[in-house]
Design a protein around this motif. Structure first.
Motif, PDB file in Angstrom:
ATOM      1  N   HIS A 239       0.942  -1.298   0.089  1.00 40.84           N
ATOM      2  CA  HIS A 239       0.060   0.099  -0.065  1.00 40.84           C
ATOM      3  C   HIS A 239       0.767   1.216  -0.118  1.00 40.84           C
ATOM      4  O   HIS A 239       0.768   2.001   0.839  1.00 40.84           O
ATOM      5  CB  HIS A 239      -0.922   0.019   1.148  1.00 40.84           C
ATOM      6  N   GLY A 240       1.770   1.312  -0.752  1.00 46.00           N
ATOM      7  CA  GLY A 240       2.895   2.333  -0.878  1.00 46.00           C
ATOM      8  C   GLY A 240       2.273   3.611  -1.776  1.00 46.00           C
ATOM      9  O   GLY A 240       3.016   4.408  -1.888  1.00 46.00           O
ATOM     10  N   LEU A 241       0.966   3.606  -1.900  1.00 47.74           N
ATOM     11  CA  LEU A 241       0.407   4.962  -2.662  1.00 47.74           C
ATOM     12  C   LEU A 241      -1.019   5.175  -1.858  1.00 47.74           C
ATOM     13  O   LEU A 241      -1.706   4.077  -1.414  1.00 47.74           O
ATOM     14  CB  LEU A 241       0.276   4.626  -4.148  1.00 47.74           C
ATOM     15  N   GLN A 242      -1.124   6.424  -2.201  1.00 46.37           N
ATOM     16  CA  GLN A 242      -2.924   6.714  -1.917  1.00 46.37           C
ATOM     17  C   GLN A 242      -3.416   7.518  -2.762  1.00 46.37           C
ATOM     18  O   GLN A 242      -4.025   6.813  -3.560  1.00 46.37           O
ATOM     19  CB  GLN A 242      -2.578   7.640  -0.460  1.00 46.37           C
ATOM     20  N   CYS A 243      -3.065   8.705  -3.255  1.00 49.24           N
ATOM     21  CA  CYS A 243      -3.685   9.580  -4.316  1.00 49.24           C
ATOM     22  C   CYS A 243      -3.164   9.102  -5.744  1.00 49.24           C
ATOM     23  O   CYS A 243      -3.618   9.090  -6.432  1.00 49.24           O
ATOM     24  CB  CYS A 243      -3.731  10.924  -3.994  1.00 49.24           C
ATOM     25  N   GLY A 244      -1.725   8.645  -5.500  1.00 48.48           N
ATOM     26  CA  GLY A 244      -1.193   8.125  -6.731  1.00 48.48           C
ATOM     27  C   GLY A 244      -0.244   9.227  -7.573  1.00 48.48           C
ATOM     28  O   GLY A 244       0.128   8.870  -8.504  1.00 48.48           O
ATOM     29  N   PHE A 245      -0.691  10.575  -7.216  1.00 49.22           N
ATOM     30  CA  PHE A 245       0.077  11.572  -8.041  1.00 49.22           C
ATOM     31  C   PHE A 245       1.646  11.508  -8.075  1.00 49.22           C
ATOM     32  O   PHE A 245       2.147  11.426  -9.164  1.00 49.22           O
ATOM     33  CB  PHE A 245      -0.383  12.902  -7.510  1.00 49.22           C
ATOM     34  N   CYS A 246       2.139  11.051  -7.103  1.00 55.13           N
ATOM     35  CA  CYS A 246       3.708  11.238  -6.851  1.00 55.13           C
ATOM     36  C   CYS A 246       4.236   9.706  -7.383  1.00 55.13           C
ATOM     37  O   CYS A 246       5.653   9.578  -7.556  1.00 55.13           O
ATOM     38  CB  CYS A 246       3.978  11.268  -5.520  1.00 55.13           C
ATOM     39  N   THR A 247       3.302   8.708  -7.405  1.00 57.50           N
ATOM     40  CA  THR A 247       3.777   7.333  -7.458  1.00 57.50           C
ATOM     41  C   THR A 247       4.635   7.080  -8.742  1.00 57.50           C
ATOM     42  O   THR A 247       5.550   6.441  -8.753  1.00 57.50           O
ATOM     43  CB  THR A 247       2.536   6.366  -7.643  1.00 57.50           C
ATOM     44  N   PRO A 248       4.513   7.432 -10.214  1.00 57.91           N
ATOM     45  CA  PRO A 248       5.185   7.177 -11.124  1.00 57.91           C
ATOM     46  C   PRO A 248       6.854   7.809 -10.936  1.00 57.91           C
ATOM     47  O   PRO A 248       7.557   7.025 -11.139  1.00 57.91           O
ATOM     48  CB  PRO A 248       4.495   8.176 -12.217  1.00 57.91           C
TER      49      PRO A 248
ATOM     50  N   ARG B  33       2.598  14.079  -0.397  1.00 53.90           N
ATOM     51  CA  ARG B  33       1.870  14.707   0.490  1.00 53.90           C
ATOM     52  C   ARG B  33       0.804  13.920   1.281  1.00 53.90           C
ATOM     53  O   ARG B  33       0.059  14.110   2.021  1.00 53.90           O
ATOM     54  CB  ARG B  33       1.032  15.890  -0.140  1.00 53.90           C
ATOM     55  N   CYS B  34       0.783  12.685   0.757  1.00 56.27           N
ATOM     56  CA  CYS B  34      -0.291  11.746   1.475  1.00 56.27           C
ATOM     57  C   CYS B  34       0.126  10.789   2.217  1.00 56.27           C
ATOM     58  O   CYS B  34      -0.688  10.561   3.414  1.00 56.27           O
ATOM     59  CB  CYS B  34      -1.223  10.881   0.429  1.00 56.27           C
ATOM     60  N   THR B  35       1.229   9.841   2.212  1.00 53.94           N
ATOM     61  CA  THR B  35       1.491   8.648   2.790  1.00 53.94           C
ATOM     62  C   THR B  35       2.398   8.781   3.913  1.00 53.94           C
ATOM     63  O   THR B  35       2.195   7.863   4.893  1.00 53.94           O
ATOM     64  CB  THR B  35       2.224   7.842   2.003  1.00 53.94           C
ATOM     65  N   GLY B  36       3.222   9.748   4.228  1.00 55.89           N
ATOM     66  CA  GLY B  36       4.016   9.667   5.447  1.00 55.89           C
ATOM     67  C   GLY B  36       5.278   8.761   5.311  1.00 55.89           C
ATOM     68  O   GLY B  36       5.969   8.658   6.130  1.00 55.89           O
ATOM     69  N   TYR B  37       5.280   8.418   4.124  1.00 51.44           N
ATOM     70  CA  TYR B  37       6.514   7.481   3.624  1.00 51.44           C
ATOM     71  C   TYR B  37       6.902   6.153   4.219  1.00 51.44           C
ATOM     72  O   TYR B  37       7.580   5.513   3.782  1.00 51.44           O
ATOM     73  CB  TYR B  37       7.854   8.596   3.656  1.00 51.44           C
TER      74      TYR B  37
END
Length: 174
Positions: free
Chosen positions: A108-117, A148-152
């Protein structure tokens, strides 16, 4: 009276994800914009447009590059890999998720997904250089990308899990 300026266009051949894209762009067209608008590869996201957030990171000749800081005309003759090109060929039409993509799903390494790529491409290169990172090294690996979502926490877990998956797949093919 209207004044109209015409910008000189350049024919550029981009090698992206194993395919050639012939595009006609102004000299100042950013690689991120060429990938998204001229090549139709919208997986590369543009966030800050200053090279700070890492959302636009792609691999250029295997190294992570902020595509919002590179002109498309500078990418001629380079091998570019976007997030769309990370999937591994397994003989099926859609392929299988790369170890990093699978780990993001598993952990579950993503939330909104914007930064994921940008994370996926950055980590792919990072694991190529350091296939068995410690937790501190995993944190360092992703330190240049902002989320900005996950806290890393789950992103770092994903780096470590991707390392495990890659080792497991290496063992399967040996």
């Amino acid at each position: 009276m209207t004044t109209e300026t015409t910008e000189q266009l350049h024919d550029v051949r981009l090698h992206v994800n194993g395919a050639v894209h012939e595009v006609r762009v102004p000299a100042r067209r950013l690689l991120s914009d060429a990938l998204r608008h001229d090549c139709g590869l919208t997986g590369t996201h543009v966030g800050c447009e200053h090279g700070v957030c890492g959302a636009c990171t792609v691999l250029v000749d295997g190294s992570p590059v902020r595509s919002c800081l590179m002109f498309a005309v500078s990418a001629v003759d380079a091998e570019i890999t976007t997030v769309e090109g990370l999937t591994e060929d397994d003989g099926t039409e859609q392929g299988r998720l790369s170890p990093v993509q699978q780990a993001f799903s598993d952990c579950h390494g993503l939330q909104c997904g914007f930064c994921t790529p940008g994370f996926l491409t950055t980590i792919t290169a990072g694991l190529r250089d350091n296939p068995e990172p410690t937790e501190d090294e995993a944190r360092e690996m992703v330190a240049g990308n902002l989320c900005r979502c996950t806290g890393y926490q789950n992103i770092v877990k994903s780096v470590l899990r991707a390392s495990e998956i890659a080792a497991e797949r290496e063992g399967e093919s040996a």
